[in-house]
Design a protein around this motif. Sequence first.
Motif, PDB file in Angstrom:
ATOM      1  N   ASP A 198       0.804  -1.231   0.000  1.00 60.22           N
ATOM      2  CA  ASP A 198       0.000   0.000   0.000  1.00 60.22           C
ATOM      3  C   ASP A 198       0.834   1.278   0.000  1.00 60.22           C
ATOM      4  N   SER A 199       2.163   1.138  -0.244  1.00 60.92           N
ATOM      5  CA  SER A 199       2.974   2.349  -0.420  1.00 60.92           C
ATOM      6  C   SER A 199       3.099   2.716  -1.907  1.00 60.92           C
ATOM      7  N   ASN A 200       2.411   1.973  -2.792  1.00 64.32           N
ATOM      8  CA  ASN A 200       2.538   2.302  -4.222  1.00 64.32           C
ATOM      9  C   ASN A 200       1.865   3.652  -4.542  1.00 64.32           C
ATOM     10  N   ILE A 201       2.265   4.231  -5.667  1.00 59.31           N
ATOM     11  CA  ILE A 201       1.873   5.610  -5.991  1.00 59.31           C
ATOM     12  C   ILE A 201       0.351   5.752  -6.155  1.00 59.31           C
ATOM     13  N   PHE A 202      -0.328   4.741  -6.676  1.00 62.44           N
ATOM     14  CA  PHE A 202      -1.783   4.867  -6.865  1.00 62.44           C
ATOM     15  C   PHE A 202      -2.523   4.699  -5.537  1.00 62.44           C
ATOM     16  N   ALA A 203      -1.967   3.923  -4.610  1.00 64.62           N
ATOM     17  CA  ALA A 203      -2.551   3.867  -3.264  1.00 64.62           C
ATOM     18  C   ALA A 203      -2.452   5.253  -2.613  1.00 64.62           C
ATOM     19  N   LYS A 204      -1.342   5.924  -2.841  1.00 65.72           N
ATOM     20  CA  LYS A 204      -1.166   7.280  -2.287  1.00 65.72           C
ATOM     21  C   LYS A 204      -2.138   8.257  -2.938  1.00 65.72           C
ATOM     22  N   ILE A 205      -2.362   8.102  -4.231  1.00 68.05           N
ATOM     23  CA  ILE A 205      -3.347   8.957  -4.921  1.00 68.05           C
ATOM     24  C   ILE A 205      -4.739   8.692  -4.343  1.00 68.05           C
ATOM     25  N   LEU A 206      -5.092   7.425  -4.145  1.00 65.42           N
ATOM     26  CA  LEU A 206      -6.417   7.090  -3.582  1.00 65.42           C
ATOM     27  C   LEU A 206      -6.591   7.701  -2.191  1.00 65.42           C
ATOM     28  N   ARG A 207      -5.526   7.713  -1.412  1.00 62.52           N
ATOM     29  CA  ARG A 207      -5.604   8.277  -0.051  1.00 62.52           C
ATOM     30  C   ARG A 207      -5.497   9.797  -0.050  1.00 62.52           C
ATOM     31  N   GLY A 208      -5.267  10.377  -1.223  1.00 67.98           N
ATOM     32  CA  GLY A 208      -5.151  11.835  -1.311  1.00 67.98           C
ATOM     33  C   GLY A 208      -3.821  12.364  -0.821  1.00 67.98           C
ATOM     34  N   GLU A 209      -2.820  11.471  -0.723  1.00 70.18           N
ATOM     35  CA  GLU A 209      -1.508  11.894  -0.209  1.00 70.18           C
ATOM     36  C   GLU A 209      -0.663  12.561  -1.282  1.00 70.18           C
ATOM     37  N   ILE A 210      -0.958  12.217  -2.544  1.00 72.54           N
ATOM     38  CA  ILE A 210      -0.323  12.961  -3.634  1.00 72.54           C
ATOM     39  C   ILE A 210      -1.423  13.386  -4.605  1.00 72.54           C
ATOM     40  N   PRO A 211      -1.233  14.516  -5.281  1.00 69.20           N
ATOM     41  CA  PRO A 211      -2.307  15.061  -6.105  1.00 69.20           C
ATOM     42  C   PRO A 211      -2.513  14.283  -7.404  1.00 69.20           C
ATOM     43  N   SER A 212      -3.726  14.388  -7.923  1.00 66.15           N
ATOM     44  CA  SER A 212      -4.041  13.830  -9.238  1.00 66.15           C
ATOM     45  C   SER A 212      -5.153  14.680  -9.828  1.00 66.15           C
ATOM     46  N   THR A 213      -5.288  14.616 -11.138  1.00 66.89           N
ATOM     47  CA  THR A 213      -6.361  15.343 -11.816  1.00 66.89           C
ATOM     48  C   THR A 213      -7.563  14.419 -11.933  1.00 66.89           C
ATOM     49  N   LYS A 214      -8.530  14.620 -11.029  1.00 73.92           N
ATOM     50  CA  LYS A 214      -9.676  13.716 -10.934  1.00 73.92           C
ATOM     51  C   LYS A 214     -10.592  13.828 -12.148  1.00 73.92           C
ATOM     52  N   VAL A 215     -11.010  12.666 -12.645  1.00 74.89           N
ATOM     53  CA  VAL A 215     -11.959  12.593 -13.753  1.00 74.89           C
ATOM     54  C   VAL A 215     -13.281  12.015 -13.268  1.00 74.89           C
ATOM     55  N   TYR A 216     -13.221  11.060 -12.345  1.00 67.04           N
ATOM     56  CA  TYR A 216     -14.424  10.339 -11.897  1.00 67.04           C
ATOM     57  C   TYR A 216     -14.118   9.665 -10.564  1.00 67.04           C
ATOM     58  N   ASP A 217     -15.142   9.568  -9.730  1.00 72.01           N
ATOM     59  CA  ASP A 217     -14.963   8.949  -8.408  1.00 72.01           C
ATOM     60  C   ASP A 217     -16.291   8.338  -7.983  1.00 72.01           C
ATOM     61  N   ASP A 218     -16.294   7.078  -7.603  1.00 76.84           N
ATOM     62  CA  ASP A 218     -17.505   6.495  -7.016  1.00 76.84           C
ATOM     63  C   ASP A 218     -17.081   5.471  -5.971  1.00 76.84           C
ATOM     64  N   GLU A 219     -18.031   4.661  -5.540  1.00 73.52           N
ATOM     65  CA  GLU A 219     -17.759   3.689  -4.476  1.00 73.52           C
ATOM     66  C   GLU A 219     -16.681   2.677  -4.874  1.00 73.52           C
ATOM     67  N   TRP A 220     -16.584   2.395  -6.165  1.00 75.59           N
ATOM     68  CA  TRP A 220     -15.764   1.279  -6.615  1.00 75.59           C
ATOM     69  C   TRP A 220     -14.483   1.683  -7.317  1.00 75.59           C
ATOM     70  N   HIS A 238      -5.724  10.271 -22.275  1.00 79.80           N
ATOM     71  CA  HIS A 238      -5.093   9.128 -21.600  1.00 79.80           C
ATOM     72  C   HIS A 238      -5.480   9.212 -20.128  1.00 79.80           C
ATOM     73  N   THR A 239      -6.503   8.436 -19.799  1.00 83.97           N
ATOM     74  CA  THR A 239      -7.063   8.456 -18.451  1.00 83.97           C
ATOM     75  C   THR A 239      -6.870   7.089 -17.824  1.00 83.97           C
ATOM     76  N   LEU A 240      -6.597   7.071 -16.524  1.00 83.51           N
ATOM     77  CA  LEU A 240      -6.415   5.821 -15.791  1.00 83.51           C
ATOM     78  C   LEU A 240      -7.613   5.599 -14.887  1.00 83.51           C
ATOM     79  N   VAL A 241      -8.085   4.360 -14.821  1.00 89.27           N
ATOM     80  CA  VAL A 241      -9.160   3.999 -13.900  1.00 89.27           C
ATOM     81  C   VAL A 241      -8.630   2.913 -12.978  1.00 89.27           C
ATOM     82  N   ILE A 242      -8.798   3.111 -11.676  1.00 87.19           N
ATOM     83  CA  ILE A 242      -8.292   2.141 -10.693  1.00 87.19           C
ATOM     84  C   ILE A 242      -9.414   1.737  -9.748  1.00 87.19           C
TER      85      ILE A 242
END
Length: 125
Positions: free
Chosen positions: A11-33, A47-51
């Motif tokens: 859980d120290s990976n960069i996308f886990a940090k993005i999910l926790r809001g610890e590093i910034p990202s340009t949000k496109v969409y957010d829901d429960e899943w 080029h958008t990423l979905v996790i």
Amino acid sequence: MAIDATQPYDDSNIFAKILRGEIPSTKVYDDEWAYAFEDINPQADIHTLVIPKGQYVSWDDFSARASDAEIGGFIRAVGTVARAKGLVEPGYRLLANIGQNGGQEVPHLHVHIFGGHHLGPMLVK
Ligand code: 5GP
């Protein structure tokens, strides 16, 4: 450096940090899943990423361990993002890299959405 897709989730990976809001990202969409954001180094005009919100290393890990609700929610989110970006009519490409041969660099499952122009051949050897 590509990752080993059989490794346990870290859980120290960069996308886990993005999910926790610890590093910034340009949000496109957010829901429960799922959470979607713009790739920092775009390889296409769009080029958008979905996790997934859950802790899954790769498509392999996700398809083996995630609940039907998580899988359904994630797949629907990918489609929702592509529709919201206006990509259905012109067409687009989805890509999930898995492990060493796939060239996966971040050990949290992500689907790339590419679009905005003709994307050329599917694979370059
Ligand atoms: P992979 O090769 O693992 O399938 O793709 C990882 C993707 O994540 C790459 O396209 C890379 O540009 C993107 N990426 C890596 N670090 C960051 C980051 O900190 N923020 C964002 N938005 N994208 C990132």
